[in-house]
Design a protein around this motif. Structure first.
Motif, short mmCIF file in Angstrom:
data_model
loop_
_atom_site.label_atom_id
_atom_site.label_comp_id
_atom_site.label_asym_id
_atom_site.label_seq_id
_atom_site.Cartn_x
_atom_site.Cartn_y
_atom_site.Cartn_z
N UNK A 267 0.80 -1.21 0.00
CA UNK A 267 0.00 0.00 0.00
C UNK A 267 0.84 1.27 0.00
N UNK A 268 2.13 1.14 0.17
CA UNK A 268 3.02 2.29 0.18
C UNK A 268 3.27 2.80 -1.23
N UNK A 269 3.11 4.11 -1.44
CA UNK A 269 3.38 4.69 -2.76
C UNK A 269 4.83 4.46 -3.16
N UNK B 207 2.58 7.96 -6.67
CA UNK B 207 3.47 6.86 -7.04
C UNK B 207 4.45 7.32 -8.12
N UNK B 208 3.95 8.04 -9.11
CA UNK B 208 4.80 8.49 -10.22
C UNK B 208 5.89 9.44 -9.74
N UNK B 209 5.56 10.36 -8.84
CA UNK B 209 6.59 11.27 -8.36
C UNK B 209 7.61 10.55 -7.48
N UNK B 210 7.17 9.56 -6.69
CA UNK B 210 8.12 8.76 -5.93
C UNK B 210 9.06 8.00 -6.87
N UNK C 22 4.58 12.54 3.57
CA UNK C 22 5.54 13.33 4.33
C UNK C 22 6.94 13.12 3.78
N UNK C 23 7.28 11.87 3.53
CA UNK C 23 8.59 11.56 2.92
C UNK C 23 8.72 12.24 1.56
N UNK C 24 7.65 12.18 0.77
CA UNK C 24 7.69 12.80 -0.55
C UNK C 24 7.89 14.31 -0.44
N UNK C 25 7.10 14.95 0.41
CA UNK C 25 7.16 16.40 0.55
C UNK C 25 8.56 16.87 0.95
N UNK C 26 9.24 16.07 1.76
CA UNK C 26 10.59 16.42 2.19
C UNK C 26 11.63 16.15 1.10
N UNK D 214 10.88 16.54 -2.49
CA UNK D 214 10.62 17.20 -3.78
C UNK D 214 11.74 18.15 -4.19
N UNK D 215 12.29 18.89 -3.24
CA UNK D 215 13.29 19.91 -3.57
C UNK D 215 14.56 19.31 -4.17
N UNK D 216 14.77 18.00 -3.96
CA UNK D 216 15.96 17.35 -4.51
C UNK D 216 15.72 16.63 -5.82
N UNK D 217 14.52 16.74 -6.36
CA UNK D 217 14.19 16.04 -7.61
C UNK D 217 14.99 16.61 -8.78
N UNK D 218 15.27 15.77 -9.77
CA UNK D 218 16.08 16.24 -10.89
C UNK D 218 15.61 15.70 -12.24
N UNK D 219 14.32 15.53 -12.38
CA UNK D 219 13.75 15.19 -13.69
C UNK D 219 12.67 16.21 -14.02
N UNK D 220 12.36 16.41 -15.31
CA UNK D 220 11.29 17.35 -15.67
C UNK D 220 9.94 16.89 -15.13
N UNK D 221 9.15 17.85 -14.63
CA UNK D 221 7.81 17.55 -14.12
C UNK D 221 6.82 18.57 -14.63
N UNK D 222 5.72 18.09 -15.18
CA UNK D 222 4.57 18.92 -15.52
C UNK D 222 3.41 18.45 -14.66
N UNK D 223 2.76 19.40 -13.99
CA UNK D 223 1.59 19.09 -13.16
C UNK D 223 0.37 19.70 -13.85
N UNK D 224 -0.61 18.86 -14.18
CA UNK D 224 -1.84 19.30 -14.82
C UNK D 224 -2.99 19.11 -13.85
#
Length: 295
Positions: A72-74, A104-107, A208-212, A214-224
């Motif tokens: 059940x974990x993303x 899941x996709x952002x993780x 919570x893990x994801x929110x902490x 995000x700032x280190x992500x390094x791939x292109x992201x589009x949010x619709x």
């Protein structure tokens, strides 16, 4: 809808169900709560052809995919789907995730940035908050009495689930194609609702893990996201996610609700192109009277 081929592949000891359709740059679709891979096929298969191969997965416990106590974990789902994608030999696909599938996709994008071209998140659940899913389904996954709770809820589910499926599309009506082709009986069975409960129970910790991170992500992201989304608040989730993600971009879909990918397919295809997919759409399926705004 075009003919699609369905298969199963083992990842992390679990059998994951997936469908493949089309040819070209691979696009991996990850669905949200109360749905299956069919959501992605119905919404996007035609819009992505030609030029793309769409590979849609049933998340663990959903559709015909297996689950276990930790699926059940993303973040675990991201690892399982990545393992399946690698086994299929897909080279740097674009990820598309809707709602919880966006989590899941952002993780996945943060865990395996070198293995994808980029990520498109549609109405993503991106930050921890109290949610209806936790109240309605969370207790069904609690060890000891979850199975009994799930079984006892069946008569109520028979009344409520159809309302929820229609409400997901508001303010638009459920498209006739979705109503005719989506496997409602499968998406509403006991095992899948228990899997929705597992997802809900893990949200607070996972997001919570994801929110902490995000700032280190390094791939292109589009949010619709539609500005009339009543399921996932764009101000709380989509816009904040794009703001925290380095180089992230938020694309507002005026007048649309939570299931925006069924009504703004061109915007999705163009976003895929922008994160490293194939050429942008030329079909202009989006109504010419609806202008898409980039925040």
């Amino acid at each position: 809808m075009q003919h699609n081929r369905r298969f199963a592949i083992v990842a992390g000891g679990l059998s994951l169900n997936y469908a493949r359709i089309g040819a070209g740059h691979p696009v991996v679709f990850i669905h949200g709560a109360l749905t299956t891979l069919d959501d992605g096929l119905i919404a996007l298969a035609e819009a992505l052809a030609p030029g793309h191969e769409l590979i849609a997965f049933d998340r663990p416990g959903h559709g015909d995919s297996q689950a276990d106590g930790g699926s059940g974990s993303a973040w675990r789902q991201a690892r399982l789907i990545h393992e399946a994608v690698q086994a299929l030999g897909l080279e740097r696909p674009a990820l598309v995730g809707h709602s919880f599938g966006g989590s899941v996709a952002t993780a996945y994008a943060m865990l395996f940035p070198d293995d994808i071209s980029g990520c498109v998140a549609i109405a993503p659940i991106a930050f921890p908050e109290p949610r209806l899913e936790q109240m309605m389904f969370g207790s069904r996954a609690v060890a000891g009495f979850g199975e009994l709770t799930n079984a006892m809820a069946a008569p109520v589910d028979a009344l409520i689930l159809p309302l929820l499926w229609h409400a997901m599309f508001l303010p638009q009506a459920m498209p006739t194609g979705f109503a005719a082709e989506f496997p409602f009986a499968q998406a509403g069975r006991r095992s899948q609702l228990r899997a929705d409960g597992q997802d809900a129970l893990n949200m607070a910790v996972d997001l919570t893990r994801s929110a902490l991170s995000y700032a280190g992500a390094r791939v292109p992201l589009k949010v619709l996201q539609g500005d009339r989304d009543a399921v996932v608040n764009p101000l709380v989730h989509g816009r904040r996610l794009a703001a925290l993600w380095p180089g992230g971009e938020f694309i507002n879909l005026p007048g649309l609700g939570h299931m925006a990918h069924h009504f703004a397919q061109d915007a999705v295809v163009d976003a895929i192109a922008a994160v490293g997919g194939a050429a942008p759409s030329t079909s202009r399926r989006t109504s010419p009277s609806r202008k898409l705004a980039v925040a």
